[in-house]
Design an enzyme around this catalytic site. Structure first.
Site, PDB file in Angstrom:
ATOM      1  N   GLU A  61       5.816  -3.491   0.766  1.00 22.15           N
ATOM      2  CA  GLU A  61       5.835  -3.175  -0.662  1.00 22.15           C
ATOM      3  C   GLU A  61       4.987  -1.925  -0.822  1.00 22.15           C
ATOM      4  O   GLU A  61       3.759  -1.998  -0.851  1.00 22.15           O
ATOM      5  CB  GLU A  61       5.269  -4.380  -1.433  1.00 22.15           C
ATOM      6  CG  GLU A  61       5.727  -4.441  -2.864  1.00 22.15           C
ATOM      7  CD  GLU A  61       4.659  -3.956  -3.797  1.00 22.15           C
ATOM      8  OE1 GLU A  61       4.761  -2.781  -4.205  1.00 22.15           O
ATOM      9  OE2 GLU A  61       3.733  -4.719  -4.110  1.00 22.15           O
TER      10      GLU A  61
ATOM     11  N   CYS B 226       1.467   0.098  -8.549  1.00 20.29           N
ATOM     12  CA  CYS B 226       2.630   0.686  -7.868  1.00 20.29           C
ATOM     13  C   CYS B 226       3.788   0.778  -8.852  1.00 20.29           C
ATOM     14  O   CYS B 226       4.717   1.541  -8.649  1.00 20.29           O
ATOM     15  CB  CYS B 226       2.979  -0.080  -6.608  1.00 20.29           C
ATOM     16  SG  CYS B 226       3.199  -1.794  -6.898  1.00 20.29           S
TER      17      CYS B 226
ATOM     18  N   GLY C 209       2.716   2.024   5.249  1.00 15.14           N
ATOM     19  CA  GLY C 209       3.874   1.172   5.546  1.00 15.14           C
ATOM     20  C   GLY C 209       4.690   1.696   6.717  1.00 15.14           C
ATOM     21  O   GLY C 209       5.215   0.921   7.516  1.00 15.14           O
TER      22      GLY C 209
ATOM     23  N   GLY D 116       0.836  -1.203   0.000  1.00 13.30           N
ATOM     24  CA  GLY D 116       0.000   0.000   0.000  1.00 13.30           C
ATOM     25  C   GLY D 116       0.865   1.245   0.000  1.00 13.30           C
ATOM     26  O   GLY D 116       2.006   1.220  -0.466  1.00 13.30           O
ATOM     27  N   SER D 117       0.333   2.318   0.572  1.00 12.24           N
ATOM     28  CA  SER D 117       1.034   3.605   0.515  1.00 12.24           C
ATOM     29  C   SER D 117       2.224   3.618   1.477  1.00 12.24           C
ATOM     30  O   SER D 117       2.288   2.828   2.430  1.00 12.24           O
ATOM     31  CB  SER D 117       0.073   4.723   0.890  1.00 12.24           C
ATOM     32  OG  SER D 117      -0.259   4.590   2.262  1.00 12.24           O
TER      33      SER D 117
HETATM   34  C1  UN1 Z   1       1.256  -3.572  -7.537  1.00 10.17           C
HETATM   35  O1  UN1 Z   1       0.895  -2.623  -8.219  1.00 10.17           O
HETATM   36  O2  UN1 Z   1       1.193  -3.527  -6.280  1.00 10.17           O
HETATM   37  O3  UN1 Z   1       4.459  -5.558 -12.066  1.00 10.17           O
HETATM   38  C2  UN1 Z   1       1.735  -4.863  -8.095  1.00 10.17           C
HETATM   39  C3  UN1 Z   1       3.250  -5.296 -12.132  1.00 10.17           C
HETATM   40  C4  UN1 Z   1       2.274  -6.304 -11.579  1.00 10.17           C
HETATM   41  C5  UN1 Z   1       2.188  -6.213 -10.103  1.00 10.17           C
HETATM   42  C6  UN1 Z   1       1.949  -4.834  -9.565  1.00 10.17           C
HETATM   43  N1  UN1 Z   1       2.702  -7.633 -11.954  1.00 10.17           N
HETATM   44  O4  UN1 Z   1       2.821  -4.264 -12.631  1.00 10.17           O
END
Ligand code: UN1
Length: 507
Positions: free
Chosen positions: A260, A294, A243, A238-239
């Site tokens: 993450e 992300c 975290g 998440g953000s």
């Molecule tokens: C995410 O956005 O938390 O690499 C994961 C990627 C995807 C996973 C993203 N396989 O864009």
């Protein structure tokens, strides 16, 4: 939609606390609305403290039995789950698309990611290797082995509502742990669907239900999980703000974390790039999942020699984008997750307007004919100064900042000069540029790609990033080690007791 919901036994009102197939209901609820058409999907009850305590108790009991099975036996359970996911790929993918708003293609892709990690985990269940070392003492043997941690708490985000959970659970399970999942409050329905499928596997194999648990709620429920001493590992996605709070909570009790968090990913286009693939990668990276990965491309660094040509091709590509219901496979872009996200998108564009900028593509909120959702936007692209403070922040929306550069060193400096360190990409056909970018003098991110965009990683590699991205690694490679505890064993098979470092101690 009703048919798909009933496939996963989802009703209009659902319990939000699950211990395998055992459900615990409560009075307070979260309502899930689809950003696709603004309609209510269903209600899910919020976990109470008593229910949470029951979950911990049942998970602890289940872990004792689960950890006594061999790793390949646990792998067999994960294999069965992977097969069920194959069977329900379209249904679950559709539900992901409807509840989260990503394209049906990407919804199915997410379920494929779950299937892939299950396959990976099955193989891994026979490869949880430790090393052997040569002891400095005669007739001694040294080796290390990996034991289960116990209970793993998983906090997942709305943008990958099912895949990121599976990256964690599939590995955690083969490693001998049981899992308690707190999905995002924005996407609880897909979580219930995943739980329903896994509880079928538990039942068919006569296993304790506490191997997989779900709790539902907001920050308060999350804090019960992060501060509970029985939860050995918290894996949170998440953000950065989330975290930071989770990391501090867990560190206070010396628990383990895999974090993450935010990304602020740049794609560099060299003068020696294949421009056609660089355009494709830029557009998919910036607007795919409506800019809510992300790994989304947030900054585009273009060499001055090809700048004008590249930007006019980019404008053309954006003009061809189709925005609308993600369930219609001819559309490229679906909605943002909710109206608050649209507000943030609009606020950021207003802030860009207060700084030195040039509009390449104007971003704005839009309405779709015959659709009552207020979550659709047209993605924006803005050329800005390299030190514009807005470029240092992650905004979860399809806004792309463009910056012109002169030398690769300058581009790498701009790329690294942000607090986050998840993903990065360089488009070049020049070997020297490519190797330099991947060397320690190049990208400081957890993921660095050549001639591939910033998003769309495969499950086989370790996934995660540096700096404010949190430092955790999930998914492939040896990320499984994060779900186990390492034990070093030294065995003396002599009749003497020699001490290490040659120390003499005679009595
Ligand atoms: C995410 O956005 O938390 O690499 C994961 C990627 C995807 C996973 C993203 N396989 O864009």
């Amino acid at each position: 939609m009703d048919k798909i919901l009933s496939t996963f036994k989802i009703k209009s009102s659902n319990p939000g606390t699950w211990i395998g197939k055992e459900a615990l209901n409560s009075d307070q609820v979260i309502t899930s609305y689809s950003p696709v058409d603004g309609k209510k999907i269903a209600e899910v009850s919020i976990t109470t403290k008593d229910q949470f305590d029951t979950v911990i108790e049942q998970a602890s009991i289940a872990q004792k039995q689960w950890s006594q099975m061999t790793a390949p036996q646990r792998g067999e359970i994960v294999r069965q789950y992977g097969n069920l996911l194959r069977e329900y790929k379209d249904d679950l993918g559709y539900l992901v698309s409807y509840e989260m708003g990503k394209s049906f293609q990407e919804g199915k892709g997410e379920v494929q990611e779950m299937i892939d990690i299950c396959d990976f985990a099955v193989g891994l269940s026979r490869q949880l290797y430790g090393l052997t070392m040569h002891s400095e003492r005669p007739l001694h043997r040294m080796y290390e082995q990996w034991h289960p941690l116990g209970i793993v708490g998983i906090i997942s985000a709305f943008n990958f509502p099912v895949a990121v959970w599976s990256w964690n659970t599939a590995l955690a399970w083969v490693c001998g742990n049981v899992c308690i999942w707190k999905p995002s409050e924005k996407t609880p329905i897909t979580a219930l669907a995943c739980q329903e499928l896994f509880s079928r596997v538990l039942e068919a194999n006569n296993l304790p239900q506490g191997i997989s648990c779900v709790i539902t709620g907001d920050k308060e429920v999350g804090q019960w999980l992060t501060s509970n001493n029985n939860v050995n590992l918290i894996s949170a996605t998440g953000s950065t703000a989330m975290g930071r709070a989770v990391g501090a909570d867990v560190a206070k009790r010396f628990g383990k974390t895999i974090l993450e968090l935010g990304g602020n990913n740049a794609l560099i286009v060299s003068s020696k790039a294949n421009l056609k693939s660089a355009i494709m990668a830029t557009v998919f990276g910036a607007v795919g999942t409506c800019g809510q990965r992300c790994t989304s491309t947030r900054r585009l660094l273009v060499h001055e020699g090809i700048y004008n040509e590249f930007i006019s091709a980019l404008k053309k590509a954006y003009a061809g984008l189709k925005i609308g219901s993600p369930l219609d496979e001819s559309n490229h872009i679906g909605p943002l997750i909710d109206e608050q996200a649209v507000q943030q998108f609009n606020d950021t564009i207003a802030k860009i307007k207060e700084t030195k900028h040039e509009v390449i593509v104007e971003g704005k909120s839009i309405t779709i004919d015959g659709n009552s959702s207020h979550c659709y936007v047209h993605p924006g692209v803005y050329a800005v100064e390299k030190d514009n403070p807005l470029t240092k922040q992650e905004v979860f929306a399809p806004i792309l900042y463009v910056i012109k550069y002169k030398t690769l060193d300058e581009a790498i400096h701009i790329q690294n000069d942000v607090p986050q360190g998840l993903s990065s990409a360089l488009f070049t056909t020049d070997l020297q540029e490519s190797e330099y970018f991947l060397s320690h003098k190049g990208s400081d991110c957890g993921i660095a790609n050549i001639n591939i965009g910033t998003s769309g990683a495969e499950i086989g590699g370790a996934f995660g990033g540096e700096k404010e991205t949190g430092g955790g690694r999930e998914s492939g490679s040896d990320a499984w080690k994060g779900y186990m505890r390492r034990q070093t064993n030294t065995i003396n098979y002599s009749n003497e007791l020699p001490l290490a470092q040659g120390i003499k101690f005679d009595i």
